[in-house]
Design an enzyme around this catalytic site. Structure first.
Site, PDB file in Angstrom:
ATOM      1  N   THR A  83     -14.266   6.071   0.866  1.00 34.60           N
ATOM      2  CA  THR A  83     -14.355   5.665  -0.544  1.00 34.60           C
ATOM      3  C   THR A  83     -15.362   4.525  -0.660  1.00 34.60           C
ATOM      4  O   THR A  83     -15.351   3.584   0.131  1.00 34.60           O
ATOM      5  CB  THR A  83     -12.975   5.243  -1.074  1.00 34.60           C
ATOM      6  OG1 THR A  83     -12.429   4.227  -0.213  1.00 34.60           O
ATOM      7  CG2 THR A  83     -12.019   6.427  -1.108  1.00 34.60           C
TER       8      THR A  83
ATOM      9  N   ASN B  75     -12.227   2.724   3.367  1.00 32.57           N
ATOM     10  CA  ASN B  75     -13.218   2.227   2.400  1.00 32.57           C
ATOM     11  C   ASN B  75     -14.408   1.706   3.216  1.00 32.57           C
ATOM     12  O   ASN B  75     -14.450   1.863   4.434  1.00 32.57           O
ATOM     13  CB  ASN B  75     -12.605   1.177   1.457  1.00 32.57           C
ATOM     14  CG  ASN B  75     -12.200  -0.113   2.169  1.00 32.57           C
ATOM     15  OD1 ASN B  75     -12.605  -0.365   3.307  1.00 32.57           O
ATOM     16  ND2 ASN B  75     -11.416  -0.929   1.509  1.00 32.57           N
TER      17      ASN B  75
ATOM     18  N   LYS C 133       0.827  -1.219   0.000  1.00 36.23           N
ATOM     19  CA  LYS C 133       0.000   0.000   0.000  1.00 36.23           C
ATOM     20  C   LYS C 133       0.858   1.266   0.000  1.00 36.23           C
ATOM     21  O   LYS C 133       0.542   2.243  -0.683  1.00 36.23           O
ATOM     22  CB  LYS C 133      -0.961  -0.030   1.193  1.00 36.23           C
ATOM     23  CG  LYS C 133      -1.930  -1.199   1.061  1.00 36.23           C
ATOM     24  CD  LYS C 133      -2.996  -1.233   2.100  1.00 36.23           C
ATOM     25  CE  LYS C 133      -3.705  -2.583   2.090  1.00 36.23           C
ATOM     26  NZ  LYS C 133      -4.244  -2.994   0.793  1.00 36.23           N
TER      27      LYS C 133
ATOM     28  N   GLY D 272      -7.759   1.922  -4.113  1.00 36.72           N
ATOM     29  CA  GLY D 272      -7.755   2.766  -2.915  1.00 36.72           C
ATOM     30  C   GLY D 272      -6.405   3.456  -2.742  1.00 36.72           C
ATOM     31  O   GLY D 272      -6.331   4.624  -2.343  1.00 36.72           O
ATOM     32  N   ASP D 273      -5.347   2.735  -3.056  1.00 36.25           N
ATOM     33  CA  ASP D 273      -4.003   3.323  -2.932  1.00 36.25           C
ATOM     34  C   ASP D 273      -3.842   4.457  -3.945  1.00 36.25           C
ATOM     35  O   ASP D 273      -3.280   5.511  -3.620  1.00 36.25           O
ATOM     36  CB  ASP D 273      -2.931   2.265  -3.187  1.00 36.25           C
ATOM     37  CG  ASP D 273      -3.036   1.106  -2.210  1.00 36.25           C
ATOM     38  OD1 ASP D 273      -3.537   1.318  -1.094  1.00 36.25           O
ATOM     39  OD2 ASP D 273      -2.632  -0.005  -2.585  1.00 36.25           O
TER      40      ASP D 273
END
Ligand code: RIB
Length: 305
Positions: free
Chosen positions: A231, A193, A53, A262-263
């Site tokens: 998110t 998230n 990540k 997401g990263d």
């Protein structure tokens, strides 16, 4: 910085991002469908990619034009040398990464035909990131406009980095772990998230945008200075901040691979904030970029030998 609109454009932001997080070598297996327990399935393709990540977020920030450094722990092995070369090639400076005694972190990433992934990580050197690494990189951390950290490295190192920060502190609470109040009190923006939001709130994941907003508002009642940016995949993101609540929807996209979306979002968000964008604009840019990333294979797409 006044958190309100966060940050004020033109008030000295110079585009410097420090990411504190993991570096992995991802072995990616493409499958028609995920196996069930006890079942064997054949991969339709494999690849060895830069991942983790922290690395993914740093590459995303650098691609957005930020001057980016990654504070991490990398093993003294071929995987580590490959990851260092890949990060340098992506314009990411590696800091604090004295050669760790454990092997470089690795991940097995299985991606099915619908683009959904299952990931198993072996933390390796990532688990050794500690306060000494942060102390080595302290001048860099203190000079950053934004310090972005995630939780594939020990939380003690993350807390030390936020303590050394003078700019905005952004926590991506991934992977989903229980998050302490002390950690949330140390940050300006938290970016869960759905699953991570549920984990932080102590409930299941939200079932709708409205329930995500309600969960974020509940979190803000305990941490009134916190901006919550959740998110929500194809539904975009919500911003629940001291200045109000906004839903930023995502454009429809053909999903190829959700790994690292997401990263990508977090790296872009950090880069935008570091250049002085206000929070909603930064989130909007992150949503657009994450949508692009799910339309192609791989978290960074950077292949290793
Ligand atoms: O978020 C995606 C990443 O999670 C992968 O690159 C893998 O290494 C794991 O850290």
């Amino acid at each position: 910085v006044t958190l309100g609109e966060l940050p004020e454009a033109g008030s000295g932001y110079s585009g410097r991002v420090v990411v504190v997080g993991s570096v992995n070598v991802d072995t990616v297996l493409h499958l028609e469908r995920h196996p069930t327990p006890g079942e064997t399935v054949a991969a339709t393709g494999t690849a060895r990619l830069l991942g983790g990540k922290g690395a993914n977020q740093a590459v995303s920030a650098a691609r957005a034009g930020a001057t980016t450094a990654l504070v991490c722990a990398i093993g003294d092995d071929q995987a580590g040398r490959d990851a260092r070369d890949a990060l340098a090639g992506a314009g990411v400076a590696v800091a604090g990464a004295a050669r760790a005694s454990d092997p470089t972190g690795s991940a097995l990433v299985m991606v099915d035909g619908a683009g959904e992934n299952m990931i198993v990580i072996t933390p390796g050197a990532n688990g050794l990131l500690d306060r000494d690494h942060i102390a080595t990189a302290a001048p860099l951390v203190a000079a950053a406009d934004v310090v972005l950290a995630s939780l594939e490295v020990p939380v003690d190192a993350v807390l030390a980095a936020f303590a050394a920060a003078t700019g905005l502190r952004v926590l991506n609470p991934a992977p989903a772990e229980p998050v302490t109040d002390a950690l949330l009190d140390a940050v300006d923006v938290v970016t869960p998230n759905r699953h991570e939001l549920g984990r932080i709130a102590g409930t299941g994941p939200p079932s709708s945008v409205e329930s995500a907003v309600a969960m974020a508002e509940q979190l803000r009642r305990r941490h009134p200075n916190l901006a919550v940016v959740a998110t929500l995949g194809q539904e975009g993101a919500i911003v629940v901040a001291p200045t109000g609540t906004t839903h930023l929807p995502a454009a429809p996209v053909v999903v190829v691979d959700t790994t690292g979306a997401g990263d990508a979002f977090n790296g872009r968000l950090a880069a935008e904030l570091a250049s002085g964008a206000v929070l909603n604009e930064a989130v909007r840019a992150g949503v657009v970029y994450a949508s692009e990333v799910v339309g192609r294979a791989g978290a960074t797409g950077i292949r290793l030998r």
